[in-house]
Design a protein around this motif. Structure first.
Motif, PDB file in Angstrom:
ATOM      1  N   ARG A   1       0.822  -1.200   0.000  1.00  0.00           N
ATOM      2  CA  ARG A   1       0.000   0.000   0.000  1.00  0.00           C
ATOM      3  C   ARG A   1       0.864   1.261   0.000  1.00  0.00           C
ATOM      4  O   ARG A   1       0.413   2.331  -0.396  1.00  0.00           O
ATOM      5  N   ASN A   2       2.108   1.152   0.456  1.00  0.00           N
ATOM      6  CA  ASN A   2       2.993   2.314   0.515  1.00  0.00           C
ATOM      7  C   ASN A   2       4.430   1.854   0.382  1.00  0.00           C
ATOM      8  O   ASN A   2       4.693   0.682   0.135  1.00  0.00           O
ATOM      9  N   ASP A   3       5.367   2.787   0.525  1.00  0.00           N
ATOM     10  CA  ASP A   3       6.785   2.470   0.578  1.00  0.00           C
ATOM     11  C   ASP A   3       7.198   2.447   2.045  1.00  0.00           C
ATOM     12  O   ASP A   3       6.430   2.859   2.924  1.00  0.00           O
ATOM     13  N   ILE A   4       8.424   2.030   2.310  1.00  0.00           N
ATOM     14  CA  ILE A   4       8.922   1.999   3.690  1.00  0.00           C
ATOM     15  C   ILE A   4       8.910   3.412   4.265  1.00  0.00           C
ATOM     16  O   ILE A   4       9.373   4.360   3.629  1.00  0.00           O
ATOM     17  N   VAL A   5       8.351   3.540   5.461  1.00  0.00           N
ATOM     18  CA  VAL A   5       8.299   4.802   6.193  1.00  0.00           C
ATOM     19  C   VAL A   5       9.188   4.645   7.413  1.00  0.00           C
ATOM     20  O   VAL A   5       9.066   3.660   8.152  1.00  0.00           O
ATOM     21  N   ARG A   6      10.065   5.608   7.637  1.00  0.00           N
ATOM     22  CA  ARG A   6      10.973   5.559   8.787  1.00  0.00           C
ATOM     23  C   ARG A   6      10.595   6.630   9.787  1.00  0.00           C
ATOM     24  O   ARG A   6      10.270   7.750   9.413  1.00  0.00           O
TER      25      ARG A   6
ATOM     26  N   ILE B   1       6.152  -0.776   6.650  1.00  0.00           N
ATOM     27  CA  ILE B   1       5.516  -0.760   5.336  1.00  0.00           C
ATOM     28  C   ILE B   1       4.250  -1.607   5.452  1.00  0.00           C
ATOM     29  O   ILE B   1       4.184  -2.522   6.281  1.00  0.00           O
ATOM     30  N   LEU B   2       3.253  -1.302   4.639  1.00  0.00           N
ATOM     31  CA  LEU B   2       1.985  -2.017   4.690  1.00  0.00           C
ATOM     32  C   LEU B   2       1.808  -2.880   3.454  1.00  0.00           C
ATOM     33  O   LEU B   2       1.939  -2.400   2.330  1.00  0.00           O
TER      34      LEU B   2
ATOM     35  N   GLU C   1       1.196  -4.970   8.728  1.00  0.00           N
ATOM     36  CA  GLU C   1       2.331  -4.063   8.836  1.00  0.00           C
ATOM     37  C   GLU C   1       3.596  -4.871   9.070  1.00  0.00           C
ATOM     38  O   GLU C   1       3.663  -5.686   9.980  1.00  0.00           O
ATOM     39  N   LEU C   2       4.591  -4.644   8.219  1.00  0.00           N
ATOM     40  CA  LEU C   2       5.909  -5.243   8.406  1.00  0.00           C
ATOM     41  C   LEU C   2       6.763  -4.171   9.072  1.00  0.00           C
ATOM     42  O   LEU C   2       6.826  -3.037   8.594  1.00  0.00           O
ATOM     43  N   PHE C   3       7.413  -4.511  10.181  1.00  0.00           N
ATOM     44  CA  PHE C   3       8.060  -3.500  11.019  1.00  0.00           C
ATOM     45  C   PHE C   3       9.465  -3.939  11.419  1.00  0.00           C
ATOM     46  O   PHE C   3       9.690  -5.121  11.719  1.00  0.00           O
ATOM     47  N   GLN C   4      10.375  -2.977  11.437  1.00  0.00           N
ATOM     48  CA  GLN C   4      11.722  -3.207  11.948  1.00  0.00           C
ATOM     49  C   GLN C   4      11.992  -2.136  13.003  1.00  0.00           C
ATOM     50  O   GLN C   4      12.042  -0.955  12.691  1.00  0.00           O
ATOM     51  N   PRO C   5      12.135  -2.540  14.270  1.00  0.00           N
ATOM     52  CA  PRO C   5      12.401  -1.558  15.324  1.00  0.00           C
ATOM     53  C   PRO C   5      13.708  -0.807  15.069  1.00  0.00           C
ATOM     54  O   PRO C   5      14.661  -1.369  14.515  1.00  0.00           O
ATOM     55  N   ALA C   6      13.762   0.442  15.475  1.00  0.00           N
ATOM     56  CA  ALA C   6      14.943   1.280  15.270  1.00  0.00           C
ATOM     57  C   ALA C   6      16.186   0.662  15.888  1.00  0.00           C
ATOM     58  O   ALA C   6      17.279   0.751  15.322  1.00  0.00           O
ATOM     59  N   ALA C   7      16.047  -0.009  16.993  1.00  0.00           N
ATOM     60  CA  ALA C   7      17.206  -0.613  17.684  1.00  0.00           C
ATOM     61  C   ALA C   7      17.850  -1.701  16.849  1.00  0.00           C
ATOM     62  O   ALA C   7      18.983  -2.069  17.085  1.00  0.00           O
ATOM     63  N   TRP C   8      17.136  -2.254  15.854  1.00  0.00           N
ATOM     64  CA  TRP C   8      17.668  -3.344  15.042  1.00  0.00           C
ATOM     65  C   TRP C   8      18.371  -2.836  13.787  1.00  0.00           C
ATOM     66  O   TRP C   8      18.939  -3.595  13.062  1.00  0.00           O
TER      67      TRP C   8
END
Length: 128
Positions: free
Chosen positions: A97-102, A109-110, A120-127
């Motif tokens: 539905r969109n591009d990666i949002v930081r 990203i959805l 929602e696919l998510f990568q925490p900032a700490a990673w």
């Protein structure tokens, strides 16, 4: 005492197509309870209940509103390398539905399942 699974219900227009999509693209496993009206898939402690129009969850509400797929509510799956996961899924023709949002908490990203429900696919900032 073991933890019980977390159940999330999504309305879908085609139960078989939705179950196949979650297994093929996002690493879910089927539970042995499928019918044309309902299927369940799981990934770790998450059990995703896929309910079609013929399921009891698909019946109209007393005020006449009809449960339907889509919208903005979503489940979130966490990945250590979001960009690699997005590349893998794009290669398989998965619809985004969109591009990666930081943001300050991480990147997201959805993706849309075949019925238009969001994941929602998510990568925490700490990673990363």
């Amino acid at each position: 005492m073991s933890e019980s699974p977390v159940n999330v219900r999504y309305m879908v227009s085609d139960v078989a197509a939705a179950a196949d999509w979650y297994v093929a693209h996002l690493g879910f496993s089927r539970l042995p309870n499928a019918s044309p009206a309902f299927a369940a898939v799981e990934r770790g402690p998450l059990r995703l209940l896929l309910s079609g129009p013929a399921s009891s969850a698909g019946r109209p509400m007393p005020d006449g509103r009809q449960p339907e797929p889509g919208g903005w509510n979503r489940l979130q799956l966490v990945f250590a390398d979001l960009e690699a996961e997005v590349e893998r899924l794009r290669g398989r023709g998965v619809r985004f539905r969109n591009d990666i949002v930081r943001g300050p908490g991480g990147a997201q990203i959805l993706v849309e399942d075949p019925a238009g429900n969001l994941v929602e696919l998510f990568q925490p900032a700490a990673w990363g």
